[in-house]
Design a protein around this motif. Structure first.
Motif, PDB file in Angstrom:
ATOM      1  N   ALA A  43       1.386  -1.356   0.391  1.00 50.30           N
ATOM      2  CA  ALA A  43       0.010   0.155   0.381  1.00 50.30           C
ATOM      3  C   ALA A  43       0.830   1.065   0.333  1.00 50.30           C
ATOM      4  O   ALA A  43       1.653   1.333  -0.024  1.00 50.30           O
ATOM      5  N   ASP A  44       0.578   2.047  -0.384  1.00 50.13           N
ATOM      6  CA  ASP A  44       0.769   3.688  -1.024  1.00 50.13           C
ATOM      7  C   ASP A  44       0.327   4.487   0.540  1.00 50.13           C
ATOM      8  O   ASP A  44      -0.370   5.030   0.226  1.00 50.13           O
ATOM      9  N   VAL A  45       0.391   4.512   1.343  1.00 50.41           N
ATOM     10  CA  VAL A  45      -0.358   5.623   2.662  1.00 50.41           C
ATOM     11  C   VAL A  45       0.576   7.076   2.279  1.00 50.41           C
ATOM     12  O   VAL A  45       1.525   7.040   2.567  1.00 50.41           O
ATOM     13  N   ASN A  66      -4.602   6.250   0.959  1.00 49.78           N
ATOM     14  CA  ASN A  66      -3.866   5.221   1.117  1.00 49.78           C
ATOM     15  C   ASN A  66      -3.899   5.206  -0.965  1.00 49.78           C
ATOM     16  O   ASN A  66      -4.492   4.838  -1.833  1.00 49.78           O
ATOM     17  N   ASP A  67      -2.649   5.052  -1.640  1.00 49.04           N
ATOM     18  CA  ASP A  67      -2.460   4.935  -3.389  1.00 49.04           C
ATOM     19  C   ASP A  67      -2.480   4.345  -3.788  1.00 49.04           C
ATOM     20  O   ASP A  67      -2.266   3.538  -4.769  1.00 49.04           O
ATOM     21  N   ALA A  71      -5.697  -2.214  -0.525  1.00 48.65           N
ATOM     22  CA  ALA A  71      -6.812  -1.431   0.803  1.00 48.65           C
ATOM     23  C   ALA A  71      -6.496  -2.235   1.940  1.00 48.65           C
ATOM     24  O   ALA A  71      -5.456  -2.719   2.006  1.00 48.65           O
ATOM     25  N   LEU A  72      -6.031  -0.888   3.471  1.00 45.96           N
ATOM     26  CA  LEU A  72      -5.730  -1.762   4.187  1.00 45.96           C
ATOM     27  C   LEU A  72      -6.478  -1.128   5.229  1.00 45.96           C
ATOM     28  O   LEU A  72      -7.563  -0.483   4.938  1.00 45.96           O
ATOM     29  N   PRO A 109      -9.919   2.257   8.558  1.00 44.23           N
ATOM     30  CA  PRO A 109      -9.699   1.841   6.774  1.00 44.23           C
ATOM     31  C   PRO A 109      -9.230   2.748   5.757  1.00 44.23           C
ATOM     32  O   PRO A 109     -10.039   3.702   5.844  1.00 44.23           O
ATOM     33  N   LEU A 110      -8.157   2.441   5.203  1.00 40.16           N
ATOM     34  CA  LEU A 110      -8.084   3.017   4.117  1.00 40.16           C
ATOM     35  C   LEU A 110      -7.810   2.496   2.667  1.00 40.16           C
ATOM     36  O   LEU A 110      -7.161   1.259   2.593  1.00 40.16           O
ATOM     37  N   PRO A 111      -9.482   2.627   1.866  1.00 41.25           N
ATOM     38  CA  PRO A 111      -9.676   2.005   0.879  1.00 41.25           C
ATOM     39  C   PRO A 111      -8.430   1.662  -0.423  1.00 41.25           C
ATOM     40  O   PRO A 111      -7.548   3.282  -0.549  1.00 41.25           O
ATOM     41  N   LEU A 112      -8.356   1.332  -1.332  1.00 40.78           N
ATOM     42  CA  LEU A 112      -7.420   1.502  -2.265  1.00 40.78           C
ATOM     43  C   LEU A 112      -7.732   2.955  -2.803  1.00 40.78           C
ATOM     44  O   LEU A 112      -9.009   3.052  -3.739  1.00 40.78           O
TER      45      LEU A 112
END
Length: 167
Positions: A43-45, A66-67, A71-72, A109-112
């Motif tokens: 992931a790319d936070v 998140n790039d 997803a996280l 949550p950090l979606p895609l």
């Protein structure tokens, strides 16, 4: 003043991340911060926001993002200050004080290719100071690999003018 909190139960996740470090999983946490994760997702936070200092109060608005490419479910952002915090703090839900100059908050949550929840803080400083350096970074990201730390590690200098400084 706009303060948006993160989801209920967030303190448990932040505290659990800290307990993992204390119980010997510190090496895994350090690897997650360095970009190594073994078999975890990639992931790319990133964090974007602004910081304003005025009258002994530090206001922080932070938006996690998140790039991708995965997803996280959650991450923990760490905010370290160059000045000590006052003894009493009213922190947003999902945030905990982690020391004299440190606060950690769950992102949720950090979606895609999406944004997480806004995190808004008003931190009282122990003493009024003409400037504060705020360091923002990812403390825990669920074991994901993040090869681009340029967008989730920031150092922001805020002068006691009330002006907002973006990152």
């Amino acid at each position: 003043m706009e303060v948006v909190t993160v989801r209920r139960g967030a303190v448990r996740s932040v505290v659990m991340a800290g307990l993992l470090v204390l119980l010997g999983a510190g090496a895994g946490t350090a690897h997650a911060r360095s970009g190594y994760s073994g078999s975890g997702p990639e992931a790319d936070v990133a964090y974007h926001g602004r910081v304003a200092l005025g009258g002994g109060r530090l206001r922080i608005l932070l938006v996690p993002q998140n790039d991708g490419p995965a997803a996280l479910a959650n991450a923990t952002v760490r905010l370290r200050l160059s000045a000590e915090l006052a003894d009493r703090q009213e922190l947003a839900e999902g945030c905990v004080r982690a020391g004299l100059r440190e606060v950690m908050c769950e992102t949720g949550p950090l979606p895609l290719h999406g944004r997480g929840r806004h995190i808004g803080l008003v931190l009282e400083l122990r003493e009024r100071t003409p400037e504060v350096v705020v360091r923002v970074d990812t403390w825990w990201n669920g074991g994901a690999t993040d090869r681009n730390h340029t967008n989730n590690e920031h150092v922001v200098l805020a002068l006691d003018t009330g002006d907002a400084y973006a990152f």
